[in-house]
Design a protein around this motif. Structure first.
Motif, mmCIF file in Angstrom:
data_model
loop_
_atom_site.group_PDB
_atom_site.id
_atom_site.type_symbol
_atom_site.label_atom_id
_atom_site.label_comp_id
_atom_site.label_asym_id
_atom_site.label_seq_id
_atom_site.Cartn_x
_atom_site.Cartn_y
_atom_site.Cartn_z
ATOM 1 N N ALA A 33 88.480 -8.793 30.327
ATOM 2 C CA ALA A 33 87.789 -8.653 29.047
ATOM 3 C C ALA A 33 87.330 -10.045 28.600
ATOM 4 O O ALA A 33 88.050 -11.035 28.782
ATOM 5 N N GLU A 34 86.144 -10.128 28.036
ATOM 6 C CA GLU A 34 85.571 -11.414 27.654
ATOM 7 C C GLU A 34 85.011 -11.358 26.233
ATOM 8 O O GLU A 34 84.582 -10.303 25.751
ATOM 9 N N ARG A 35 85.011 -12.511 25.600
ATOM 10 C CA ARG A 35 84.348 -12.681 24.317
ATOM 11 C C ARG A 35 82.971 -13.277 24.596
ATOM 12 O O ARG A 35 82.849 -14.381 25.117
ATOM 13 N N ILE A 36 81.922 -12.526 24.266
ATOM 14 C CA ILE A 36 80.557 -12.918 24.610
ATOM 15 C C ILE A 36 79.805 -13.319 23.350
ATOM 16 O O ILE A 36 79.865 -12.624 22.329
ATOM 17 N N SER A 37 79.115 -14.446 23.428
ATOM 18 C CA SER A 37 78.270 -14.903 22.324
ATOM 19 C C SER A 37 76.859 -15.120 22.836
ATOM 20 O O SER A 37 76.646 -15.483 23.993
ATOM 21 N N LEU A 38 75.886 -14.889 21.952
ATOM 22 C CA LEU A 38 74.472 -14.921 22.321
ATOM 23 C C LEU A 38 73.726 -15.905 21.440
ATOM 24 O O LEU A 38 74.002 -16.037 20.251
ATOM 25 N N GLY A 39 72.766 -16.599 22.042
ATOM 26 C CA GLY A 39 71.881 -17.489 21.300
ATOM 27 C C GLY A 39 70.489 -17.427 21.889
ATOM 28 O O GLY A 39 70.312 -16.992 23.030
ATOM 29 N N TYR A 40 69.492 -17.844 21.135
ATOM 30 C CA TYR A 40 68.125 -17.841 21.655
ATOM 31 C C TYR A 40 67.312 -18.942 21.001
ATOM 32 O O TYR A 40 67.607 -19.397 19.887
ATOM 33 N N THR A 41 66.299 -19.379 21.740
ATOM 34 C CA THR A 41 65.415 -20.449 21.284
ATOM 35 C C THR A 41 63.991 -19.921 21.243
ATOM 36 O O THR A 41 63.487 -19.412 22.257
ATOM 37 N N LEU A 42 63.329 -20.037 20.093
ATOM 38 C CA LEU A 42 61.966 -19.562 19.925
ATOM 39 C C LEU A 42 60.993 -20.722 19.979
ATOM 40 O O LEU A 42 61.261 -21.798 19.429
ATOM 41 N N PRO A 43 59.831 -20.533 20.616
ATOM 42 C CA PRO A 43 58.828 -21.599 20.679
ATOM 43 C C PRO A 43 58.084 -21.723 19.353
ATOM 44 O O PRO A 43 58.201 -20.841 18.482
ATOM 45 N N PRO A 44 57.317 -22.786 19.156
ATOM 46 C CA PRO A 44 56.524 -22.923 17.930
ATOM 47 C C PRO A 44 55.593 -21.741 17.733
ATOM 48 O O PRO A 44 55.029 -21.212 18.690
ATOM 49 N N GLY A 45 55.463 -21.306 16.481
ATOM 50 C CA GLY A 45 54.623 -20.156 16.177
ATOM 51 C C GLY A 45 55.395 -18.860 16.102
ATOM 52 O O GLY A 45 54.853 -17.844 15.672
ATOM 53 N N LEU A 46 56.675 -18.869 16.536
ATOM 54 C CA LEU A 46 57.524 -17.689 16.467
ATOM 55 C C LEU A 46 58.727 -17.990 15.585
ATOM 56 O O LEU A 46 59.328 -19.074 15.672
ATOM 57 N N THR A 47 59.074 -17.046 14.719
ATOM 58 C CA THR A 47 60.247 -17.158 13.870
ATOM 59 C C THR A 47 61.023 -15.845 13.925
ATOM 60 O O THR A 47 60.478 -14.801 14.294
ATOM 61 N N ASP A 48 62.292 -15.906 13.576
ATOM 62 C CA ASP A 48 63.099 -14.700 13.556
ATOM 63 C C ASP A 48 62.646 -13.802 12.404
ATOM 64 O O ASP A 48 62.369 -14.267 11.301
ATOM 65 N N ALA A 49 62.569 -12.505 12.685
ATOM 66 C CA ALA A 49 62.096 -11.545 11.692
ATOM 67 C C ALA A 49 63.228 -10.729 11.099
ATOM 68 O O ALA A 49 63.016 -9.616 10.618
ATOM 69 N N GLY A 50 64.446 -11.288 11.117
ATOM 70 C CA GLY A 50 65.572 -10.593 10.520
ATOM 71 C C GLY A 50 66.417 -9.844 11.518
ATOM 72 O O GLY A 50 66.674 -8.649 11.354
ATOM 73 N N THR A 51 66.877 -10.531 12.569
ATOM 74 C CA THR A 51 67.747 -9.904 13.557
ATOM 75 C C THR A 51 69.164 -9.835 13.005
ATOM 76 O O THR A 51 69.747 -10.872 12.669
ATOM 77 N N PRO A 52 69.770 -8.660 12.886
ATOM 78 C CA PRO A 52 71.121 -8.550 12.321
ATOM 79 C C PRO A 52 72.132 -9.347 13.127
ATOM 80 O O PRO A 52 72.135 -9.311 14.362
ATOM 81 N N GLY A 53 72.995 -10.085 12.414
ATOM 82 C CA GLY A 53 74.065 -10.830 13.057
ATOM 83 C C GLY A 53 73.658 -12.166 13.632
ATOM 84 O O GLY A 53 74.487 -12.836 14.254
ATOM 85 N N THR A 78 68.390 -6.168 20.572
ATOM 86 C CA THR A 78 66.974 -6.286 20.260
ATOM 87 C C THR A 78 66.790 -7.394 19.229
ATOM 88 O O THR A 78 67.336 -7.312 18.116
ATOM 89 N N ILE A 79 66.062 -8.420 19.614
ATOM 90 C CA ILE A 79 65.781 -9.550 18.732
ATOM 91 C C ILE A 79 64.384 -9.364 18.148
ATOM 92 O O ILE A 79 63.410 -9.188 18.885
ATOM 93 N N ARG A 80 64.291 -9.391 16.834
ATOM 94 C CA ARG A 80 63.005 -9.224 16.155
ATOM 95 C C ARG A 80 62.401 -10.596 15.871
ATOM 96 O O ARG A 80 63.051 -11.455 15.276
ATOM 97 N N VAL A 81 61.167 -10.784 16.312
ATOM 98 C CA VAL A 81 60.492 -12.073 16.112
ATOM 99 C C VAL A 81 59.148 -11.834 15.427
ATOM 100 O O VAL A 81 58.508 -10.794 15.602
ATOM 101 N N ARG A 82 58.751 -12.825 14.636
ATOM 102 C CA ARG A 82 57.454 -12.785 13.966
ATOM 103 C C ARG A 82 56.544 -13.830 14.628
ATOM 104 O O ARG A 82 56.903 -15.002 14.712
ATOM 105 N N VAL A 83 55.398 -13.367 15.105
ATOM 106 C CA VAL A 83 54.448 -14.240 15.786
ATOM 107 C C VAL A 83 53.293 -14.534 14.832
ATOM 108 O O VAL A 83 52.607 -13.608 14.370
#
Length: 321
Positions: A33-53, A78-83
């Motif tokens: 069993a593992e503890r998993i954590s997630l991260g992401y990097t968005l390029p210029p022109g993209l911002t997060d659009a309200g991804t829960p958590g 599912t990661i929501r991004v605004r372009v």
């Protein structure tokens, strides 16, 4: 971990901003069993659009709340991004997703890092011109691959055609057809000559990618198509294309020792080495026993023949006839 691309619909060209989704699938391939954590990097022109958590951590980076995963468990996020409506001006664009797994009682962590492409449709829409660029795929050998671009004159007058190809870091042009020349380190221009009304010109460029670029795939490149008629305004359109590599899926992620699927393979390999030694010892013993059985059988056969040769055959009495 597997990531999809951020694919924008044609309606992108008619909006100030477009919300799109990035789908990420994570699987615990280890034996604990593992503890998993997630991260992401968005390029210029993209911002997060309200991804829960998930919340921003600076520089286009985001971190998400971790979760516990049993061996073999598979999750999709599912990661929501605004372009932004002007993001196309800086294409090609690509980002990345990072995942880290830690098991209780085990030192170190397992991690994976995979890129994703931001794919724009041909545009902005301009009458009289069409553009298409095929996906570029590098096979497991990493050998150069071909990019095919088609520029069409859908107008009513002839026009001089030209394309420019923009490539991400680590991807270069290794060969071109006549009429193509580098403009800068990441940009190549191809003069296609005069395109008659209703005709389409095709350009093919051979691309090469470094091992690091293939590991970060999928990536994206961009193509700018331009038509210059003898009279009237120039017409220009651009789009992005996907760059994928088999090596990105074939090479296991590196990292510190951790309860990952690859480490499980290493443990199994060690066990197989011990098993191989045991098997070899057993085989030698069986061969020795077989040899002894053969010698014993030969000895018994020899003795049996000797006993037969020592038996005196009684003579038949001679009788007078």
């Amino acid at each position: 971990m597997n990531t999809d691309d951020v694919v924008l619909p044609p309606a992108y060209w008619n909006a100030d901003a477009t919300v799109a989704t990035l789908r990420v699938t994570v699987t615990n391939t280890g034996g604990r069993a593992e503890r998993i954590s997630l991260g992401y990097t968005l390029p210029p022109g993209l911002t997060d659009a309200g991804t829960p958590g998930c919340e921003p951590s600076g520089g286009g980076n985001h971190r998400c709340v971790g979760w516990d995963a049993e061996p073999g468990a598979r999750f999709s996020a599912t990661i929501r991004v605004r372009v932004d409506g002007d993001a196309w001006r800086t294409m090609p664009l690509a980002g990345s997703v990072q995942v880290t797994a830690v098991a209780p009682g085990v030192t170190g962590a397992a991690y994976d890092d995979e890129g994703f492409a931001v794919l724009f449709p041909p545009g902005p829409p301009v009458p009289g011109i069409s553009l298409r660029a095929d996906e570029v795929l590098f096979d497991i050998s990493g050998a150069p691959s071909t990019l095919t671009v088609r520029l069409g004159n859908t107008g009513k007058v002839d026009a001089a055609g030209r394309i420019e190809v923009l490539l991400p870091e680590g991807v270069t042009v290794a060969g071109t057809e006549s009429g193509c020349a580098p403009v800068s380190a990441d940009r190549t221009r191809c003069e296609l000559g005069t395109l008659a009304a209703g005709r389409t010109a095709t350009a093919r460029l051979t691309l090469a990618a470094s091992a690091e670029a293939q590991r970060r795939a999928p990536l994206s490149g961009a193509v700018i198509g331009r038509l210059d008629p003898r009279s009237g305004r120039d017409r220009q359109v651009q789009m992005s294309f996907r760059i994928s590599a088999a090596a990105a899926d074939a090479v296991p992620p590196g990292g510190a020792p951790a309860p990952t699927g690859s480490q499980g393979v290493l443990v199994a390999a060690g066990e197989r080495d011990g098993d191989d030694t045991s098997v070899r010892g057993t085989a030698v013993a069986l061969i020795a026993v077989s040899g002894l059985l053969v010698v014993l059988a030969l000895t018994l056969a020899t003795r049996s023949l000797r006993r037969r040769s020592d038996i005196t055959v009684p003579e038949r009495p001679i009788t007078d006839r």
